[in-house]
Design a protein around this motif. Structure first.
Motif: not given
Length: 51
Positions: A28-29, A31-32, A35-36
């Motif tokens: 998930p990190e 993916e974050k 997105k950022a």
């Protein structure tokens, strides 16, 4: 993974024998961070268009 949140199900679907291997696809990190970076790129584009 987002729907079931079950790493063991994902592991089975990918045919992996280790949850560690399956987890590489579900970080998930990462993916974050993607997105950022995308949002930052959009902000830069919008800023440049205002000039």
């Amino acid at each position: 993974m987002e729907q079931s949140e079950d790493i063991h199900l994902l592991m089975t679907q990918f045919g992996h024998t280790s949850t560690t291997t399956a987890a590489l696809y579900t970080n998930p990190e990462q993916e974050k961070a993607k997105k950022a970076a995308k949002l930052l790129g959009e902000r830069r584009t919008n800023y440049r268009e205002k000039d």
